[in-house]
Design a protein around this motif. Structure first.
Motif, PDB file in Angstrom:
ATOM      1  N   ASN A 118       0.906  -1.282  -0.053  1.00  0.00           N
ATOM      2  CA  ASN A 118      -0.039   0.019  -0.044  1.00  0.00           C
ATOM      3  C   ASN A 118       0.846   1.278  -0.021  1.00  0.00           C
ATOM      4  O   ASN A 118       1.973   1.283   0.263  1.00  0.00           O
ATOM      5  CB  ASN A 118      -0.981   0.032   1.238  1.00  0.00           C
ATOM      6  N   GLY A 119       0.281   2.319  -0.344  1.00  0.00           N
ATOM      7  CA  GLY A 119       1.019   3.591  -0.193  1.00  0.00           C
ATOM      8  C   GLY A 119       1.379   4.010   1.059  1.00  0.00           C
ATOM      9  O   GLY A 119       2.617   4.425   1.245  1.00  0.00           O
ATOM     10  N   THR A 120       0.616   3.447   1.981  1.00  0.00           N
ATOM     11  CA  THR A 120       1.243   3.861   3.504  1.00  0.00           C
ATOM     12  C   THR A 120       2.539   2.902   3.783  1.00  0.00           C
ATOM     13  O   THR A 120       3.483   3.695   4.601  1.00  0.00           O
ATOM     14  CB  THR A 120       0.171   3.416   4.569  1.00  0.00           C
ATOM     15  N   THR A 123       5.262   5.212   2.195  1.00  0.00           N
ATOM     16  CA  THR A 123       5.525   6.552   2.723  1.00  0.00           C
ATOM     17  C   THR A 123       6.239   6.229   4.253  1.00  0.00           C
ATOM     18  O   THR A 123       7.288   6.910   4.705  1.00  0.00           O
ATOM     19  CB  THR A 123       4.100   7.293   3.087  1.00  0.00           C
ATOM     20  N   TYR A 146      -2.172  14.353   2.836  1.00  0.00           N
ATOM     21  CA  TYR A 146      -2.301  12.862   3.175  1.00  0.00           C
ATOM     22  C   TYR A 146      -1.303  12.002   2.761  1.00  0.00           C
ATOM     23  O   TYR A 146      -0.884  12.129   1.504  1.00  0.00           O
ATOM     24  CB  TYR A 146      -3.622  12.390   2.473  1.00  0.00           C
ATOM     25  N   HIS A 147      -0.789  11.297   3.554  1.00  0.00           N
ATOM     26  CA  HIS A 147       0.355  10.404   3.348  1.00  0.00           C
ATOM     27  C   HIS A 147       0.213   9.031   3.834  1.00  0.00           C
ATOM     28  O   HIS A 147       1.101   8.094   3.734  1.00  0.00           O
ATOM     29  CB  HIS A 147       1.861  10.729   4.095  1.00  0.00           C
ATOM     30  N   GLY A 148      -1.181   8.677   3.994  1.00  0.00           N
ATOM     31  CA  GLY A 148      -1.685   7.309   4.539  1.00  0.00           C
ATOM     32  C   GLY A 148      -2.292   7.187   5.881  1.00  0.00           C
ATOM     33  O   GLY A 148      -2.451   8.166   6.561  1.00  0.00           O
ATOM     34  N   ASP A 231       5.962  12.356  -2.465  1.00  0.00           N
ATOM     35  CA  ASP A 231       4.867  11.273  -2.242  1.00  0.00           C
ATOM     36  C   ASP A 231       4.152  11.164  -3.595  1.00  0.00           C
ATOM     37  O   ASP A 231       2.970  12.026  -3.742  1.00  0.00           O
ATOM     38  CB  ASP A 231       4.197  11.523  -0.971  1.00  0.00           C
ATOM     39  N   VAL A 233       2.338   8.673  -4.567  1.00  0.00           N
ATOM     40  CA  VAL A 233       1.208   7.674  -4.654  1.00  0.00           C
ATOM     41  C   VAL A 233       0.188   8.077  -5.396  1.00  0.00           C
ATOM     42  O   VAL A 233      -0.224   6.941  -6.062  1.00  0.00           O
ATOM     43  CB  VAL A 233       1.188   7.342  -2.996  1.00  0.00           C
ATOM     44  N   ARG A 234      -0.568   9.160  -5.066  1.00  0.00           N
ATOM     45  CA  ARG A 234      -1.666   9.393  -5.868  1.00  0.00           C
ATOM     46  C   ARG A 234      -1.383   9.913  -7.292  1.00  0.00           C
ATOM     47  O   ARG A 234      -2.034   9.554  -8.150  1.00  0.00           O
ATOM     48  CB  ARG A 234      -2.407  10.414  -4.977  1.00  0.00           C
ATOM     49  N   LYS A 259      -1.080   2.717  -5.800  1.00  0.00           N
ATOM     50  CA  LYS A 259      -2.274   3.078  -6.597  1.00  0.00           C
ATOM     51  C   LYS A 259      -2.350   2.718  -7.945  1.00  0.00           C
ATOM     52  O   LYS A 259      -2.431   1.525  -8.183  1.00  0.00           O
ATOM     53  CB  LYS A 259      -2.592   4.476  -6.747  1.00  0.00           C
TER      54      LYS A 259
END
Ligand code: PMP
Length: 426
Positions: A118-120, A123, A146-148, A231, A233-234, A259
């Motif tokens: 996961n992105g979390t 990070t 947001y970072h997770g 980050d 991720v998104r 993602k």
């Protein structure tokens, strides 16, 4: 025309009994219009079907993972092929090395890659790597970013301790003085600066990164020895075929991905430069499913499409059409619609709508017309979208705006969004 959503309602009732709160996290419908479905049956290309069989053109793309269309035949064939050979094995397959090579070749700052789910994970691993590299503790990140959902960064800290969030300083995105003040406050304890590629916080207008801010973050890291983390991720792969901050000419030391890198199959990654290699090798990070081979096969196909197709140019072209078409239709209907962020990741907010009652009504009306939009979170375009899809979205918007025009003076506040105007928490 009344919508039938009896199966969704039935599932929600059953979920109440066996899932705390009936749902959790971002898919909790607690903050979406009441008529939004919570459960879905399938997805194909640009569409999702809810459990009551209604199709929608999906402008959420699963909150990002869908980049090349749901059930993309080329990517899913690679996934299924590898599933037949073996997925979760005692160790990784050769695909792990192949994928790391592909990511390192694609992302200019990166000399190495590590994979997770996961992105979390990515990070959190970035934070740990930065602390291991610097032997310092403090992290600077932007307020509202947001970072997770790990205890160190979860936006709703119920059940976490102050210690979980210790050694962090928040600054204002795009504000150089605020960043400099945070660095000064960190003194000689700065481990890293986290940066979202652009400001993509929920509920408010999005903002492009200012090149001066990004450059100053780089300089401050170089001056202090801290690591700069982007980050992605998104936003990764929806702005560039590289780390998103290449667009402002700044290279981070670490970047986090997730993602869409495997087009919806479970995979995320931390990429880094040689500077951070030793630290990354020294930390203990793993998970039972982190070496799964099938999502890596899907990621290799996804990256092949990234490199060999014009997907990026196409989603930008679609995004421009959507933005200008919506601009025309909303002003023709007498509304001022703020469309912010990159056109491939749009967010629409109405002027004079502090409690989002117009946004909620508009979104419900879009849903009624077969388009799934989000009233307060950025959306995502995918490469499966055609001109016909954009046209269908614009036609739906025309109808939804006309309905809003008729109702806008009678709309009531949405009780579940009261926190927006009372300053309470969600
Ligand atoms: N960072 C950013 C910028 C994100 O948008 C997200 C997810 N929305 C995450 C990290 C966390 O990713 P995940 O939900 O896969 O853990």
């Amino acid at each position: 025309m009344a919508r039938t959503n009896s199966r969704d309602r039935e599932l929600r009732d059953r979920a109440e009994a066996v899932i705390p709160g009936g749902m959790y996290g971002h898919q909790s419908t607690a903050l979406l219009p009441d008529d939004y479905p919570q459960f879905f049956e399938r997805g194909e290309g640009t569409h999702i079907w809810d459990v009551d069989g209604r199709p929608y053109i999906d402008l959420m793309c699963a909150y990002g993972p869908n980049l090349f269309g749901y059930a993309n035949p080329q990517i899913d064939a690679a996934f299924v092929r590898q599933l037949g050979l073996g997925d979760t094995l005692t160790g990784p397959t050769a695909l792990m090395v192949e994928l790391a090579e592909a990511m390192v070749a694609m992302v200019s700052h990166a000399d190495w890659a590590m994979f997770c789910k996961n992105g979390t994970d990515a990070t959190t691993m970035a934070l740990t790597t930065a602390r291991a590299h610097t032997r310092k503790k403090t992290v600077i990140r932007a307020k509202g970013a947001y970072h997770g959902a790990a205890p160190w960064c979860v936006p709703r800290p119920v059940g976490t301790t102050e210690n979980d969030r210790a050694h962090q300083i928040l600054c204002d995105y795009n504000n150089i003085e605020s960043l400099e003040a945070a660095v000064a406050e960190a003194g000689d304890d700065l481990a890293c600066i986290f940066a979202a590629p652009f400001k993509h916080d929920a509920f408010i207008d999005q903002a492009e990164p200012q090149a001066g801010y990004a450059r100053r973050a780089r300089e401050l890291c170089d001056l202090t020895g801290a690591l700069l983390i982007v980050d992605d991720v998104r936003a990764g792969l929806r702005l560039a075929r590289d780390c998103s901050w290449t667009k402002v000419g700044v290279q981070p030391d670490l970047s986090t991905w997730g993602k869409c890198i495997a087009n919806g199959h479970g995979l995320s990654a931390l990429l880094g430069s040689d500077k951070a290699r030793k630290a990354a090798a020294s930390i203990f990070v793993t998970g039972s499913f982190w070496f799964q081979a099938a999502p890596m096969a899907a990621a290799i196909e996804t990256l092949r499409l990234v490199q060999t197709s014009d997907y990026l140019e196409r989603i930008f072209a679609m995004g421009e059409r959507l933005r200008s078409g919506l601009q025309e239709r909303s002003s023709a209907a007498g509304f001022s619609l703020r469309q912010t962020g990159p056109v491939t990741m749009p967010l629409f907010l109405f002027d004079d709508d502090p409690d989002l009652r117009k946004g909620f009504y508009f979104s419900s009306q879009m849903l009624e017309r077969g388009v799934y939009v989000h009233p307060w979170h950025n959306m995502f375009l995918c490469a499966a979208m055609s001109d016909a899809d954009i046209e269908a979205v614009l036609n739906a918007a025309e109808g939804a705006l006309a309905a809003l025009r008729q109702q806008s003076h009678t709309l009531q506040p949405v009780p579940k969004l009261a926190f927006l105007t009372t300053g309470g928490t969600r």
